[in-house]
Design a protein around this motif. Structure first.
Motif, PDB file in Angstrom:
ATOM      1  N   ASN A 106      45.993  80.539  38.489  1.00 49.88           N
ATOM      2  CA  ASN A 106      45.882  81.959  38.955  1.00 49.88           C
ATOM      3  C   ASN A 106      46.884  82.296  39.659  1.00 49.88           C
ATOM      4  OD1 ASN A 106      43.026  83.048  38.584  1.00 49.88           O
ATOM      5  ND2 ASN A 106      42.347  80.763  39.106  1.00 49.88           N
ATOM      6  N   SER A 107      47.275  83.416  39.803  1.00 55.17           N
ATOM      7  CA  SER A 107      48.212  83.765  40.545  1.00 55.17           C
ATOM      8  C   SER A 107      47.936  84.715  41.959  1.00 55.17           C
ATOM      9  CB  SER A 107      49.421  84.634  39.654  1.00 55.17           C
ATOM     10  OG  SER A 107      48.769  85.893  39.532  1.00 55.17           O
ATOM     11  N   ASN A 108      48.772  84.817  42.913  1.00 57.39           N
ATOM     12  CA  ASN A 108      48.409  85.498  44.272  1.00 57.39           C
ATOM     13  C   ASN A 108      49.771  86.556  44.440  1.00 57.39           C
ATOM     14  OD1 ASN A 108      46.776  86.526  45.863  1.00 57.39           O
ATOM     15  ND2 ASN A 108      46.022  84.507  46.489  1.00 57.39           N
ATOM     16  N   GLU A 109      49.437  87.449  45.416  1.00 56.68           N
ATOM     17  CA  GLU A 109      50.637  88.330  45.691  1.00 56.68           C
ATOM     18  C   GLU A 109      50.778  88.285  47.090  1.00 56.68           C
ATOM     19  OE1 GLU A 109      50.096  92.220  43.660  1.00 56.68           O
ATOM     20  OE2 GLU A 109      51.233  91.203  42.096  1.00 56.68           O
ATOM     21  N   LEU A 110      51.933  88.386  47.557  1.00 53.17           N
ATOM     22  CA  LEU A 110      52.212  88.588  49.172  1.00 53.17           C
ATOM     23  C   LEU A 110      53.321  89.587  49.276  1.00 53.17           C
ATOM     24  CD1 LEU A 110      52.571  84.893  50.455  1.00 53.17           C
ATOM     25  CD2 LEU A 110      51.324  86.527  51.414  1.00 53.17           C
ATOM     26  N   SER A 111      53.409  90.162  50.202  1.00 55.76           N
ATOM     27  CA  SER A 111      54.818  90.961  50.255  1.00 55.76           C
ATOM     28  C   SER A 111      55.232  91.189  51.787  1.00 55.76           C
ATOM     29  CB  SER A 111      54.210  92.665  50.083  1.00 55.76           C
ATOM     30  OG  SER A 111      53.464  93.057  51.299  1.00 55.76           O
TER      31      SER A 111
END
Lengths: 230, 230
Positions: A106-111
């Motif tokens: 899986n992947s995940n996002e952060l800003s």
């Protein structure tokens, strides 16, 4: 100097720089840059603990190869708890963490956003939770040259915090492979120093290991794609 | 947008139509892992043949489980790719290399390379959509071993190479075993991921694996690719 001290020194340094900047009336435009990070877990069976990412100046150093880990890094690398690292970085330009564990595949996002300046650095850290003290991340990546819309891909090498012996014993690993202990203040690794990880042994080679063949790791754990979106 | 060059800011290129002539040399860096016939393909950035973190297509599965590149080759043809199938004219043994010379890639900008790793259940060497540079020169890439996520790594050499059939189709480098009971019964990660490696054992007449733990393991990278842009 331990890492927390280093980080505090960095914070002080930033404060001094901030004061100096206040005296400069000629600084006309402040550009706020926003970066989207996509973190990919490409292991077979090593969930990542909540992923920490920070924008900071060049004095903050989450780890240094060959040097002892800070307690804050140890707490993350042994138990997946990044709260002390978050605190240590709180006065930096930006710091954030994902809320959830990032499962394999899986992947995940952060800003993150911060005032654009030369030498704007990115660091990312997360634990491989089916290990004693393995972590992955990137350190002090200069993102100031990215234009809006540009990306860079960073591979995630695997490190050993050097704070816990890689016994792989039942009860010593916090991830779902074991459900054992996370952080322990004792430092009983072969060397009290951060190094590249020597790899997981697993039951295939050691009957005393609680880990399975699929928990083994190779040269990297995944990648981070950094895109400047503003 | 995925990029395979690590740690380099890469400018997103739109409308790039530079026709390239390139040499591509693929070298097997392993000690005793064999590559099945390679598929080397140049294609546009609109498509890709595999991607870390995504499920394998049936065509990728056929390549990764049985070394059959015909499906991927047909897929590549259907998207206007220019491909070289089986440049080594058969297996590329450990320490071997093969070269494609003066290859006109047309207006295709991305280079993808795949071949199955033997003896594995669904391991493959892969390069996903590397952007072929416009600037003439020599570029060196190192490729990892990936797991297609389509078959349990039981490490039983039984001739099973068809998609969905358990087992390893062949062990061209020899030094393996037979009558293994199997390392693992299920695929733990059904998306393309970094291969956790062969386990093997030292029992040629049984044990958990028909793979030799002293011969058929590897560490990444498993292949070196040298691209000369003319």
């Amino acid at each position: 100097m331990n890492k927390l001290t280093a980080i505090k020194a960095a914070v002080l340094g930033a404060a001094v720089l901030g004061l100096a900047a206040c005296g400069d009336d000629d600084d006309p435009v402040v550009t706020t840059a926003e970066y989207m990070l996509t973190v990919h877990n490409n292991t077979a069976a090593q969930p990542f603990s909540p992923v920490l990412a920070a924008l900071h100046n060049d004095s903050a150093m989450l780890w240094q190869l060959g040097q002892p880990a800070s307690v804050a890094l140890e707490v993350m690398a042994e138990g997946g708890d990044n709260s002390q690292l978050m605190t240590a970085l709180a006065d930096q330009y930006a710091v954030a963490s994902t809320e959830m564990v990032l499962m394999p595949g899986n992947s995940n996002e952060l800003s993150l956003q911060a005032e654009l300046k030369s030498g704007l650095l990115l660091s990312v850290a997360t634990m491989l939770v089916n290990t004693n003290d393995a972590f992955t991340g990137v350190m002090q990546i200069d993102v100031s040259g990215l234009e809006v819309g540009e990306s860079m891909q960073l591979n995630l090498p695997i490190y050993d915090a050097g704070t816990e012996f890689n016994s792989e014993a039942a009860g010593s690993i916090p991830g779902p492979a074991d459900g054992g202990e996370g952080y322990n203040a004792a430092r009983d690794d072969v060397a009290d120093a951060v190094s590249r990880h020597p790899g997981v042994v697993s039951q295939a080679d050691d009957a005393d290991s609680v880990l399975l063949p699929q928990h083994r790791i190779n040269n990297r754990a995944g990648s981070v794609v950094v895109t400047r979106i503003n | 947008m995925k990029r395979t060059l690590a740690a380099l800011p890469l400018i997103a290129v739109a409308g790039f139509t530079h026709a390239a002539t390139i040499d591509v040399t693929v070298s097997n860096l392993t000690q005793a892992i064999t590559f099945t016939p390679l598929l080397v393909t140049a294609h546009s950035s609109d498509s890709y043949l595999f991607r870390l973190g995504e499920s394998a297509s049936p065509e990728l599965q056929a390549m990764a489980e049985g070394g059959d590149i015909s499906g991927l080759n047909t897929l590549a043809d259907s998207i206007g790719a220019y491909s070289v199938a089986n440049p080594a004219e058969g297996l590329l043994m450990a320490n071997g290399s093969t070269m494609i010379s003066d290859w006109d890639t047309g207006e295709n900008t991305q280079l993808t390379i795949v071949a199955m790793l033997l003896p594995t259940n669904d391991g493959f060497v892969g390069l996903d959509s590397w952007s072929i540079p416009e600037t003439p020169g020599t570029y060196t890439l190192y490729l990892n071993g990936y797991d297609a996520g389509t078959e349990a790594n039981d490490e039983i050499i039984n001739g099973g190479g068809a998609s969905g059939v358990p087992g390893i189709p062949a062990n061209p480098s020899g030094m393996g075993g037979e009558n293994a009971t199997g390392v693992i019964a299920t695929e733990v990660n059904d998306r393309v991921h970094i291969h956790p490696g062969n386990v093997g054992d030292t029992d040629p007449d049984g044990g958990i694996s028909d793979v030799n733990s002293r011969v058929h393991r590897w560490l990444n990278p498993v292949a070196k690719v040298v691209v000369v842009v003319k």
